[in-house]
Each structure stands twice: as structure tokens, then as C-alpha cells.
Write an enzyme that holds these catalytic residues in place. Structure first.
Site, PDB file in Angstrom:
ATOM      1  N   HIS A   1       0.844  -1.198   0.000  1.00 31.16           N
ATOM      2  CA  HIS A   1       0.000   0.000   0.000  1.00 31.16           C
ATOM      3  C   HIS A   1       0.881   1.250   0.000  1.00 31.16           C
ATOM      4  O   HIS A   1       2.105   1.161   0.163  1.00 31.16           O
ATOM      5  CB  HIS A   1      -0.932   0.006   1.216  1.00 31.16           C
ATOM      6  CG  HIS A   1      -0.226  -0.121   2.529  1.00 31.16           C
ATOM      7  ND1 HIS A   1       0.502   0.895   3.092  1.00 31.16           N
ATOM      8  CD2 HIS A   1      -0.111  -1.162   3.383  1.00 31.16           C
ATOM      9  CE1 HIS A   1       1.013   0.498   4.231  1.00 31.16           C
ATOM     10  NE2 HIS A   1       0.668  -0.764   4.439  1.00 31.16           N
TER      11      HIS A   1
HETATM   12  P1  TYD Z   1      -1.468  -2.695   7.745  1.00 36.52           P
HETATM   13  O1  TYD Z   1      -0.971  -1.309   7.876  1.00 36.52           O
HETATM   14  O2  TYD Z   1      -2.233  -3.060   6.519  1.00 36.52           O
HETATM   15  O3  TYD Z   1      -0.242  -3.720   7.880  1.00 36.52           O
HETATM   16  P2  TYD Z   1       1.096  -3.848   7.015  1.00 36.52           P
HETATM   17  O4  TYD Z   1       1.227  -2.651   6.161  1.00 36.52           O
HETATM   18  O5  TYD Z   1       2.164  -3.943   8.032  1.00 36.52           O
HETATM   19  O6  TYD Z   1       1.022  -5.113   6.245  1.00 36.52           O
HETATM   20  O7  TYD Z   1      -2.308  -3.033   9.044  1.00 36.52           O
HETATM   21  C1  TYD Z   1      -2.763  -4.341   9.343  1.00 36.52           C
HETATM   22  C2  TYD Z   1      -3.967  -4.234  10.274  1.00 36.52           C
HETATM   23  O8  TYD Z   1      -3.591  -3.596  11.484  1.00 36.52           O
HETATM   24  C3  TYD Z   1      -5.103  -3.404   9.687  1.00 36.52           C
HETATM   25  O9  TYD Z   1      -6.315  -4.052  10.026  1.00 36.52           O
HETATM   26  C4  TYD Z   1      -5.018  -2.085  10.402  1.00 36.52           C
HETATM   27  C5  TYD Z   1      -4.403  -2.447  11.724  1.00 36.52           C
HETATM   28  N1  TYD Z   1      -3.549  -1.372  12.275  1.00 36.52           N
HETATM   29  C6  TYD Z   1      -3.950  -0.668  13.389  1.00 36.52           C
HETATM   30  O10 TYD Z   1      -5.032  -0.911  13.965  1.00 36.52           O
HETATM   31  N2  TYD Z   1      -3.136   0.311  13.898  1.00 36.52           N
HETATM   32  C7  TYD Z   1      -1.943   0.603  13.322  1.00 36.52           C
HETATM   33  O11 TYD Z   1      -1.214   1.521  13.814  1.00 36.52           O
HETATM   34  C8  TYD Z   1      -1.540  -0.116  12.151  1.00 36.52           C
HETATM   35  C9  TYD Z   1      -0.240   0.178  11.462  1.00 36.52           C
HETATM   36  C10 TYD Z   1      -2.374  -1.095  11.673  1.00 36.52           C
END
Ligand code: TYD
Length: 138
Positions: free
Chosen positions: A51
Site C-alpha cells: 500500500h
Molecule cells: P497494515 O498497515 O495493513 O499492515 P502492514 O502494512 O504492516 O502489512 O495493518 C494491518 C492491520 O492492522 C489493519 O487491520 C489495520 C491495523 N492497524 C492498526 O489498527 N493500527 C496501526 O497503527 C496499524 C499500522 C495497523
């Protein structure tokens, strides 16, 4: 890919008792840290990210172990390997990132400029490319 990301040597106090690295707002890190999160227990072949962010800026550190970060500015891809707790990857907004090749017991520490906000995410790569081109026209 010139301004979208920067590898930063984080200030580190070398000591026989162990090294100390600190991160604070500075000329190198242009934002105050609002949130810290970390990825750990990522399985072999695990992939994270996939993303970009509209506004959010981040510094990513391999606090333990190593992993790869693929970066895309909407035109070109590049890849960075993070393997040192005293090196930070500064990501400005509008950079697509994909994290992979996590070593066992690695910890990916992320310091972010804002609180979590799902509406700041761009999770569709074609939407990301469209937004980059729109911004470049302005
Ligand atoms: P995401 O940012 O998509 O993970 P990555 O980029 O590391 O693969 O986040 C994964 C899940 O965690 C999503 O459901 C959102 C949640 N999340 C939070 O609740 N708080 C946060 O600070 C972050 C970064 C993610």
C-alpha cells in the site's frame, strides 16, 4: 525515486556496554513521531505492506534481523535491504511499499507522523498510479 525515500544513518552512541540509537525530529527526520508500531513474528515467506499513504510519513528500522522493502513511486521500482538497527528508511507520502524476505526473529519498527487512519491508505496500486499522475500534473 529521488525524494520519496532516504536512507538515514541514525545517530548512534557506540559504547562497550552496547550501542544506543535514537530517533527524533531533525533535519533528517522532518516530522514529530505520533505513533510507533512494529511487525514481529512474520513467518518465512511472509509479506507485509502492499500500500501507499496519502499523507503519512514514516521511518522504518530493522530493529532486529533484516528484511527487504520494495518501493514504487508510480514510475519506477527499487529495492532496499534493511539490516541495521542504526539505519532508518524515511518514506515520504505517496510511496508504494512491499516488505518481504523477513529473517527469523526480525522486528520491523515503524515510527509514523500520524495516528492510524485507514482513509489515509491507498491499497489499490492502479489508484495509487492515478493519484501520482494527477499530482504530477498540478
Ligand atoms: P497494515 O498497515 O495493513 O499492515 P502492514 O502494512 O504492516 O502489512 O495493518 C494491518 C492491520 O492492522 C489493519 O487491520 C489495520 C491495523 N492497524 C492498526 O489498527 N493500527 C496501526 O497503527 C496499524 C499500522 C495497523
Amino acid at each position: 525515486m529521488t525524494n520519496n525515500f532516504t536512507l538515514i544513518d541514525l545517530p548512534t552512541i557506540i559504547d562497550q556496554r552496547g550501542n544506543l540509537t535514537y530517533v527524533q525530529k531533525s533535519e533528517l527526520i522532518p516530522f514529530s513521531i505520533s505513533r510507533v508500531y512494529y511487525l514481529h513474528g512474520v513467518p518465512k515467506n511472509g509479506e507485509r505492506g502492499g500500500h501507499a499513504h496519502r499523507e503519512l510519513e514514516q521511518v522504518i528500522v530493522a530493529a532486529s534481523g533484516c528484511f527487504s522493502v520494495r518501493l514504487y513511486d508510480g514510475y519506477n521500482w527499487t529495492s532496499v535491504k534493511l539490516h541495521s538497527p542504526s539505519e532508518g528508511l524515511l518514506l515520504r507520502n505517496l510511496v508504494w511499499r512491499e516488505l518481504s524476505d523477513f529473517s527469523s526473529n526480525s522486528v520491523c519498527l515503524v515510527m509514523a507522523s500520524k495516528s492510524y487512519d485507514e482513509s489515509d491508505y491507498i491499497r489499490c496500486i492502479s489508484e495509487f498510479e492515478g493519484l501520482v499522475r494527477l499530482n504530477d500534473k498540478v
